[in-house]
Design a protein around this motif. Structure first.
Motif, short mmCIF file in Angstrom:
data_model
loop_
_atom_site.label_atom_id
_atom_site.label_comp_id
_atom_site.label_asym_id
_atom_site.label_seq_id
_atom_site.Cartn_x
_atom_site.Cartn_y
_atom_site.Cartn_z
N VAL A 24 20.61 61.25 11.47
CA VAL A 24 19.71 60.55 12.40
C VAL A 24 19.25 61.48 13.51
N GLU A 25 20.15 62.34 13.98
CA GLU A 25 19.81 63.24 15.08
C GLU A 25 18.64 64.15 14.72
N ASN A 26 18.73 64.80 13.56
CA ASN A 26 17.64 65.70 13.16
C ASN A 26 16.37 64.95 12.79
N THR A 27 16.53 63.74 12.24
CA THR A 27 15.36 62.91 11.96
C THR A 27 14.63 62.59 13.25
N ARG A 28 15.39 62.23 14.28
CA ARG A 28 14.78 61.91 15.58
C ARG A 28 14.08 63.14 16.16
N LYS A 29 14.71 64.30 16.04
CA LYS A 29 14.10 65.54 16.54
C LYS A 29 12.78 65.82 15.82
N MET A 30 12.79 65.62 14.50
CA MET A 30 11.58 65.89 13.74
C MET A 30 10.44 64.96 14.15
N VAL A 31 10.78 63.69 14.37
CA VAL A 31 9.78 62.72 14.82
C VAL A 31 9.21 63.14 16.17
N LYS A 32 10.09 63.47 17.11
CA LYS A 32 9.65 63.79 18.48
C LYS A 32 8.90 65.11 18.55
N ASN A 33 9.23 66.04 17.66
CA ASN A 33 8.56 67.34 17.69
C ASN A 33 7.20 67.33 16.99
N THR A 34 6.97 66.35 16.14
CA THR A 34 5.72 66.34 15.38
C THR A 34 4.85 65.12 15.63
#
Length: 238
Positions: free
Chosen positions: A180-190
């Motif tokens: 979930v952590e990396n999924t959230r990062k990917m959403v916020k970065n893109t």
């Protein structure tokens, strides 16, 4: 958020692998019957992968996937071994899938992404980012790279990509919970559509992915092994 039942095909059969290991397969039967089953339970998309093509580059299960596309009324996205313009044409024009997933070439030849988007429109193309410990793997998850998954997602956004399918390889097939952590990062970065995959075991996992900002989640082993009731999963997507 959409929930995508996964139908991974190897040797014409629906299978599940553990962390993408070809030697770990467990068979579940006829992929066409499973496609009809998930549609009957309310699925509004299917996620279909030709594992043979992912490993060899040859579209081995074309006829099976074509039958799925023609038998169901819901859209199908498919990946596995999509490495040339001809591979993309075969899936969209010959088979009739709604969306093609390009993984390896996002790293090796991003110009193919640009061509495909221009040829078929951004809604027909997704980029698969498959990562192990934050680094992208290619060619059926057997080729290591030093490419950072989130940096690749940002590059794909810059190319105008609309949808990313992010898989945490170390969790795939393990029922150990999604990243979930990396999924959230990917959403916020893109801030583009991110579909999360790998490790989903429970309704709580689906809720966690939903709350990360992802637009979709792929469920595989959990629905075949019964740790998730698919109808209950659909209720948790909003």
């Amino acid at each position: 958020m959409k929930i995508y039942p996964a139908i991974d095909i190897k040797g014409g059969k629906c299978v599940r692998l553990l962390r993408g290991d070809a030697n770990s397969e467990k068979e579940y039967g006829d992929p066409v019957e499973w496609a009809l089953h998930w549609e009957s339970l309310g699925a509004d998309w299917l996620h279909v992968v030709d594992l043979d093509a992912a490993f060899t580059g040859e579209f081995v299960n074309k006829d099976v996937i074509k039958e799925i596309v023609h038998r169901v009324k819901i859209p199908v996205q498919t990946g596995g071994g999509v490495r040339t313009k001809e591979d993309i044409r075969a899936r969209i024009e010959d088979v009739g899938v709604s969306r093609v997933i390009i993984g390896t070439m996002a790293v090796e030849d991003p110009s193919l992404i640009t061509w495909a988007k221009g040829e078929y429109g951004k809604d027909r193309i997704a980029v698969g980012i498959d990562a192990k410990n934050g680094k992208v793997l290619t060619r059926g998850w057997v080729q290591d790279t030093e490419v950072d998954a989130i940096e690749l997602a940002e590059k794909m956004r810059a190319l105008g990509v609309n949808t990313i399918i992010y898989t945490d390889i170390m969790r795939d097939g393990t029922l150990s919970g999604p990243n979930v952590e990396n999924t959230r990062k990917m959403v916020k970065n893109t801030w583009i559509n991110v579909i999360a995959s790998g490790g989903v075991k429970s309704i709580e996992d689906i809720v966690a992915v939903r709350d990360s900002g992802a637009c979709g989640v792929i469920v595989g082993t959990s629905i075949y092994e019964g740790t998730i009731d698919f109808k209950e999963a659909l209720k948790a997507r909003k």
